[in-house]
Scaffold this active site. Structure first.
Site, PDB file in Angstrom:
ATOM      1  CB  THR A 101      54.285  40.391  59.943  1.00  0.00           C
ATOM      2  OG1 THR A 101      54.396  40.798  58.584  1.00  0.00           O
ATOM      3  CG2 THR A 101      53.617  41.497  60.742  1.00  0.00           C
ATOM      4  CG  PHE A 152      51.401  48.064  67.423  1.00  0.00           C
ATOM      5  CD1 PHE A 152      51.899  46.947  68.058  1.00  0.00           C
ATOM      6  CD2 PHE A 152      51.861  49.321  67.822  1.00  0.00           C
ATOM      7  CE1 PHE A 152      52.841  47.049  69.067  1.00  0.00           C
ATOM      8  CE2 PHE A 152      52.812  49.431  68.831  1.00  0.00           C
ATOM      9  CZ  PHE A 152      53.301  48.304  69.458  1.00  0.00           C
ATOM     10  CG  HIS A 163      58.998  54.814  66.554  1.00  0.00           C
ATOM     11  ND1 HIS A 163      57.898  54.236  65.974  1.00  0.00           N
ATOM     12  CD2 HIS A 163      58.869  56.149  66.353  1.00  0.00           C
ATOM     13  CE1 HIS A 163      57.135  55.186  65.445  1.00  0.00           C
ATOM     14  NE2 HIS A 163      57.702  56.340  65.647  1.00  0.00           N
ATOM     15  CB  CYS A 208      74.558  53.932  89.813  1.00  0.00           C
ATOM     16  SG  CYS A 208      73.223  54.152  88.623  1.00  0.00           S
TER      17      CYS A 208
HETATM   18  P1  NAD Z   1      51.030  49.121  62.281  1.00  0.00           P
HETATM   19  O1  NAD Z   1      50.776  47.862  63.021  1.00  0.00           O
HETATM   20  O2  NAD Z   1      50.249  50.321  62.651  1.00  0.00           O
HETATM   21  O3  NAD Z   1      50.741  48.864  60.737  1.00  0.00           O
HETATM   22  C1  NAD Z   1      51.273  47.770  60.054  1.00  0.00           C
HETATM   23  C2  NAD Z   1      50.769  47.836  58.611  1.00  0.00           C
HETATM   24  O4  NAD Z   1      51.468  46.842  57.876  1.00  0.00           O
HETATM   25  C3  NAD Z   1      49.286  47.545  58.467  1.00  0.00           C
HETATM   26  O5  NAD Z   1      48.735  48.475  57.561  1.00  0.00           O
HETATM   27  C4  NAD Z   1      49.263  46.116  57.897  1.00  0.00           C
HETATM   28  O6  NAD Z   1      48.181  45.918  57.024  1.00  0.00           O
HETATM   29  C5  NAD Z   1      50.566  46.052  57.151  1.00  0.00           C
HETATM   30  N1  NAD Z   1      51.161  44.719  57.085  1.00  0.00           N
HETATM   31  C6  NAD Z   1      51.303  43.796  58.080  1.00  0.00           C
HETATM   32  N2  NAD Z   1      51.992  42.736  57.646  1.00  0.00           N
HETATM   33  C7  NAD Z   1      52.285  42.963  56.333  1.00  0.00           C
HETATM   34  C8  NAD Z   1      52.963  42.243  55.334  1.00  0.00           C
HETATM   35  N3  NAD Z   1      53.538  41.048  55.580  1.00  0.00           N
HETATM   36  N4  NAD Z   1      53.068  42.791  54.081  1.00  0.00           N
HETATM   37  C9  NAD Z   1      52.510  43.997  53.811  1.00  0.00           C
HETATM   38  N5  NAD Z   1      51.848  44.735  54.738  1.00  0.00           N
HETATM   39  C10 NAD Z   1      51.749  44.232  55.978  1.00  0.00           C
HETATM   40  O7  NAD Z   1      52.599  49.395  62.333  1.00  0.00           O
HETATM   41  P2  NAD Z   1      53.437  50.745  62.132  1.00  0.00           P
HETATM   42  O8  NAD Z   1      52.798  51.602  61.103  1.00  0.00           O
HETATM   43  O9  NAD Z   1      54.848  50.324  61.990  1.00  0.00           O
HETATM   44  O10 NAD Z   1      53.295  51.575  63.492  1.00  0.00           O
HETATM   45  C11 NAD Z   1      53.265  50.914  64.699  1.00  0.00           C
HETATM   46  C12 NAD Z   1      54.211  51.243  65.796  1.00  0.00           C
HETATM   47  O11 NAD Z   1      54.449  49.979  66.325  1.00  0.00           O
HETATM   48  C13 NAD Z   1      55.557  51.806  65.516  1.00  0.00           C
HETATM   49  O12 NAD Z   1      55.736  52.823  66.430  1.00  0.00           O
HETATM   50  C14 NAD Z   1      56.561  50.676  65.858  1.00  0.00           C
HETATM   51  O13 NAD Z   1      57.623  51.166  66.634  1.00  0.00           O
HETATM   52  C15 NAD Z   1      55.780  49.720  66.678  1.00  0.00           C
HETATM   53  N6  NAD Z   1      55.959  48.288  66.396  1.00  0.00           N
HETATM   54  C16 NAD Z   1      57.156  47.794  66.037  1.00  0.00           C
HETATM   55  C17 NAD Z   1      57.313  46.445  65.774  1.00  0.00           C
HETATM   56  C18 NAD Z   1      58.676  45.935  65.362  1.00  0.00           C
HETATM   57  O14 NAD Z   1      59.683  46.520  65.746  1.00  0.00           O
HETATM   58  N7  NAD Z   1      58.759  44.864  64.561  1.00  0.00           N
HETATM   59  C19 NAD Z   1      56.226  45.575  65.866  1.00  0.00           C
HETATM   60  C20 NAD Z   1      54.991  46.110  66.261  1.00  0.00           C
HETATM   61  C21 NAD Z   1      54.868  47.468  66.515  1.00  0.00           C
HETATM   62 ZN    ZN Z   2      73.692  53.443  86.475  1.00  0.00          ZN
END
Ligand code: NAD
Ligand code: ZN
Length: 239
Positions: A23, A30, A117, A149
């Site tokens: 973030t 999410f 993932h 292709c």
């Molecule tokens: P999630 O959104 O479910 O949970 C994120 C958690 O992190 C929350 O509990 C939130 O409170 C906490 N959080 C957010 N910012 C924070 C910070 N700066 N410091 C401390 N805590 C913080 O995400 P998840 O558990 O990773 O699962 C979500 C799915 O979303 C995964 O499958 C992932 O592949 C995908 N996703 C990936 C990305 C990315 O690649 N950056 C971004 C969004 C979602």
């Molecule tokens: Zn191809």
């Protein structure tokens, strides 16, 4: 015990992260208040769109959403990625297990990264398996097609309803079972296999760094409720 002391006393640290790790790089998570799940798109939730069935049913809709919300070409590594790179170089960090698909740990230079993932940086033709970088998806319109292709190009991203890569999961399990300290950060732990993978950890110290409570809190040696970028930035390399 403080996080610094735990890191100082450990020899094999594993970091297990989620969307909260990125973030600070400008990529929304999410499930936070400002996360993607707070909104709906064309009447659908992100979970519905990022599913295997939706990909096959409505690939145009899938790629519309995917290009707009899942691709962040401008995102740069933040303090968490940088600190983990230093920790790996100093031979403290054994591995990073991540649910993120943004590729930022590998972009920072970390070598032992288990992307549970998948990654937006790997895309393959569904017919001939030709590889394409993220730019191919970013700079195409509608359904991206293979130059060789004409097949559909699918991101190597584990969609809801799909199984994660077996070897990636095995590698993550190995790292977790050999770790003496585990740091879980920026994840709601609500997507499998994340939660059950943690059962492979039998080390001494379990640290949770998250903005809000999560299920792993109850088993943790140390719970830090806060911003993972700020917390990791304060860690120093001793010895
Ligand atoms: P999630 O959104 O479910 O949970 C994120 C958690 O992190 C929350 O509990 C939130 O409170 C906490 N959080 C957010 N910012 C924070 C910070 N700066 N410091 C401390 N805590 C913080 O995400 P998840 O558990 O990773 O699962 C979500 C799915 O979303 C995964 O499958 C992932 O592949 C995908 N996703 C990936 C990305 C990315 O690649 N950056 C971004 C969004 C979602
Ligand atoms: Zn191809």
């Amino acid at each position: 015990m403080e996080l610094q002391e735990i890191i100082d006393r450990s020899r094999r640290v594993v970091f297990f992260g989620g969307a909260g790790v990125s973030t600070a790089s400008g990529i929304p998570d999410f499930r936070s208040e400002n996360g993607l799940y707070a909104s709906e798109f064309e009447g659908l939730t992100p979970e519905m769109i990022l599913s295997q069935s939706f990909f096959y049913l409505n690939p145009e809709g899938f790629f519309r959403f995917y290009r707009r919300f899942m691709l962040h070409p401008e995102a740069k590594p933040n303090a968490v990625h940088r600190k983990l790179y230093e920790l790996e170089k100093a031979d403290k960090l054994r591995g990073i297990v991540t649910q993120n698909i943004d590729g930022l740990h590998k972009a920072t230079g970390n070598r032992r990264v288990y992307e549970l993932h998948g990654s937006v940086h790997e895309n393959y033709c569904m017919d001939c398996n030709a590889f394409y970088p993220m730019e191919k998806i970013l700079h195409s319109e509608g359904i991206p097609r293979c130059d060789h292709c004409g097949g559909v190009i699918k991101p190597w991203v584990v969609l809801y309803g799909e199984a994660p890569d077996k070897y990636t999961v095995m590698g993550a399990c190995r790292e977790l079972s050999n770790a003496d300290a585990l740091i879980i950060a920026g994840t709601s732990l609500s997507v499998e296999p994340a939660a059950s993978l943690l059962d492979y950890f039998h080390g001494k110290y379990l640290v949770v760094i998250n903005a809000e409570p999560i299920s792993a809190d109850e088993r943790a040696t140390l719970v830090i409720r806060g911003d993972v970028a700020e917390v990791m930035d304060r860690v120093v390399m001793n010895g």
